[in-house]
Design an enzyme around this catalytic site. Structure first.
Site, mmCIF file in Angstrom:
data_model
loop_
_atom_site.group_PDB
_atom_site.id
_atom_site.type_symbol
_atom_site.label_atom_id
_atom_site.label_comp_id
_atom_site.label_asym_id
_atom_site.label_seq_id
_atom_site.Cartn_x
_atom_site.Cartn_y
_atom_site.Cartn_z
ATOM 1 C CD GLU A 248 -3.031 -1.322 2.101
ATOM 2 O OE1 GLU A 248 -3.062 -0.467 3.001
ATOM 3 O OE2 GLU A 248 -3.891 -2.225 1.973
ATOM 4 C CD GLU A 354 -3.592 -6.434 3.399
ATOM 5 O OE1 GLU A 354 -2.374 -6.220 3.194
ATOM 6 O OE2 GLU A 354 -4.305 -5.680 4.086
#
Ligand SMILES: *[C@@H]1O[C@H](CO)[C@@H](O)[C@H](O)[C@H]1NC(C)=O
Ligand SMILES: *[C@@H]1O[C@H](CO)[C@@H](O)[C@H](O)[C@H]1NC(C)=O
Ligand SMILES: *[C@@H]1O[C@H](CO)[C@@H](O)[C@H](O)[C@H]1NC(C)=O
Ligand SMILES: *[C@@H]1O[C@H](CO)[C@@H](O)[C@H](O)[C@H]1NC(C)=O
Ligand SMILES: *[C@@H]1O[C@H](CO)[C@@H](O)[C@H](O)[C@H]1NC(C)=O
Length: 507
Positions: A248, A354
């Protein structure tokens, strides 16, 4: 004599039907209870010519129930839904399914007795379990660690990484369970590494979280840190298949008042520089040159930012795939997965890396763990089916095991997980999410070819497996049971698909 026959019969039945789920009523639905002496298993696949085998999990009956039937030469003409595979073309090939070996996952496994640990690992990785084959390993700490750390915390300016060292979390909570998983999977397990943050001293904000970027002078050191990680894991007998370029990267633009998650910010300009001048060439020169390099590793809603990397030939020399997370998918068009992931330089693979339920808990908008929730299993199923329709080759869950509070977590960000441990009783609970993952991981084996399916009215994924069997996962999210006809060159299969259920039909 009679006694011996009885024992033999019980053995035979256990082999054919497996251990059933010990189902328990929980706050939001049902769970299957396992402990040191008992755990449910998946009944073995045994499909004879001209027959099919169906596995079913419903919101009311967890575990894997199995039944068999004959393939018919003609249609019964009454099934509501038709899945036609007679002319379907092979599409992407499956890499696999799995979860993440977070520090918290290992800590929770460790909290169980060794026999219960064996049952848990068998459930995820073994031949009687759901056969995970693709897992993520955090490079250093994440929010799901017992504390914040990296592999070179206390030596500012250590450009030669002289003080780089794996930590307790690796030796106690990751490596031992990864090695057991390798063994249970008969070495079919593939791993990819992901880093959350560099050591704070390499960063503009000198912190694990918050608005922070690599300092110019440490780009090369940071690339070499990856190689050091793979070297140290290799010394401990753990080889990797892939790596993502940063977890991220846009989290590194958020102040700690918004996110306390370990982060390292990269905009696309910085990321292009890092991949093309540092990480790419450094990995290629190392003994880890075959690692698959995946970019993005962030949510679908930030994919519109990706083309700046996809349009850069210097980066694309090194990139193999695009990794996506599921957060905010509810408000993001699915076709972003196609629209913003195409490179004009190279064919790239797509992988879900994820997902978890309960992630709005930190904003007090939902509970972290909702024990027994079927709705949360449905969230997984819908997302996997959508990703696969857009060409994804695998789907990887977040924490594999959490405790009843959804932790431990080094910050206030507890979430849910398919397996929840009860550290007071030594039991663990397999939630509906576990069985949702299982229908995909158990039956859509690595190297299966995904087939295009025409129906569209009922959600499904069909594959042709390397062993020659077809596997069709069918999901009924409705409140009524229905009938589905599967048409293939082998004939017609009519199956009942119960309300609120996920099924796999093998033939
Ligand atoms: C728990 O069991 C009772 C009956 O024993 C049932 O009425 C109730 O609906 C169950 N709760 C859940 C969440 O399934
Ligand atoms: C483990 O579970 C089995 C099956 O539910 C039960 O018979 C057994 O008593 C349990 N063992 C312990 C130690 O709780
Ligand atoms: C691994 O091999 C053993 C022995 O052949 C087998 O029993 C087991 O089911 C296999 N495991 C998996 C995950 O396929
Ligand atoms: C046991 O689990 C609870 C949540 O159910 C958690 O709060 C507690 O910290 C755990 N204890 C240990 C020793 O892990
Ligand atoms: C589901 O079944 C009920 C009757 O059992 C019926 O009233 C309802 O219309 C059905 N719903 C759908 C979507 O078919």
């Amino acid at each position: 004599m009679l006694f011996h026959r009885l024992i033999l019969a019980v053995f035979f039945l256990m082999h054919v039907y497996g251990n059933p789920c010990k189902q328990r009523n929980a706050t939001y639905g049902y769970v299957c209870v396992c402990n040191s002496t008992y755990c449910d298993t998946v009944p073995p696949i045994n499909v004879k010519e001209g027959t099919y085998q169906q596995y079913t999990t419903t919101s009311q009956k967890l575990g894997f129930s199995t039944s068999k039937g004959q393939i018919k030469p003609s249609s019964n003409g009454v099934s509501k839904h038709k899945i036609d595979l007679t002319n379907s073309k092979p599409k992407q090939r499956v890499f696999g399914f799995g979860g993440a070996f977070t520090g918290s996952t290992g800590f929770n496994i460790h909290s169980l007795s060794s026999k219960a640990q064996d049952n848990l690992l068998e459930s995820y990785f073994g031949g009687d379990g759901i056969g995970y084959t693709l897992c993520r390993v955090p490079i250093g700490g994440t929010d799901f660690s017992l504390k914040k750390y990296t592999y070179d915390d206390d030596h500012d300016g250590d450009v030669d990484l002289k003080y780089f060292a794996l930590q307790d979390e690796d030796f106690l909570y990751k490596i031992p369970y990864i090695k057991k998983a390798f063994k249970l999977s008969n070495n079919t397990l593939k791993l990819f590494g992901t880093s959350w943050t560099s050591p704070p001293w390499m960063k503009t904000n000198n912190d694990y979280a918050g608005v922070g970027f690599l300092k110019k002078e440490y780009f090369q050191t940071w690339a070499e840190y990856y190689v050091r990680f793979f070297e140290e894991y290799a010394k401990n007998g753990v080889r990797f298949w892939g790596v993502t370029t940063q977890n991220e990267p846009y989290d590194g633009f958020l102040p700690t008042s918004i996110s306390q998650i370990n982060a390292l910010g990269f905009d696309n300009h910085l990321m292009n520089q890092f991949i093309s001048k540092h990480l790419g060439p450094t990995l290629k020169k190392s003994s880890f040159k075959d690692l698959k390099i995946m970019i993005h590793d962030d949510s679908r809603h930030t994919l519109p930012l990706l083309p700046e990397i996809l349009e850069n030939p210097h980066s694309m020399r090194y990139v193999d795939g695009v990794a996506v997370h599921w957060y905010a998918n509810n408000i993001t068009p699915s076709d972003y997965l196609e629209q913003y992931t195409k490179s004009r330089f190279k064919e790239l693979f797509l992988l879900g890396t994820e997902a978890c339920n309960g992630f709005l808990h930190s904003m007090s908008l939902e509970e972290s763990v909702q024990l027994g929730s079927w709705a949360r299993a449905e969230n997984y199923i819908r997302d996997i089916i959508t990703d696969f329709a857009y060409g994804a080759r695998g789907w990887v869950d977040w924490n594999m095991v959490l405790d009843q509070s959804g932790g431990p977590c080094s910050i206030d960000n507890k979430v849910d997980s398919p397996v929840i441990t009860n550290n007071a009783t030594g039991e663990f609970y397999k939630q509906p999410m576990f069985y949702a993952m299982g229908h995909f991981s158990k039956f859509l084996r690595p190297k299966s070819h995904v087939l295009d399916v025409q129906d569209g009215l009922i959600k499904s994924v069909a594959v042709l497996r390397p062993d020659g069997l077809h596997a069709v996962v069918v999901f009924n999210e409705g409140q009524n049971s229905t009938n589905v006809e599967i048409k293939s060159k082998k004939g017609f299969i009519d199956v009942t698909i119960q309300k609120k259920s996920i099924n796999t039909i093998l033939f």
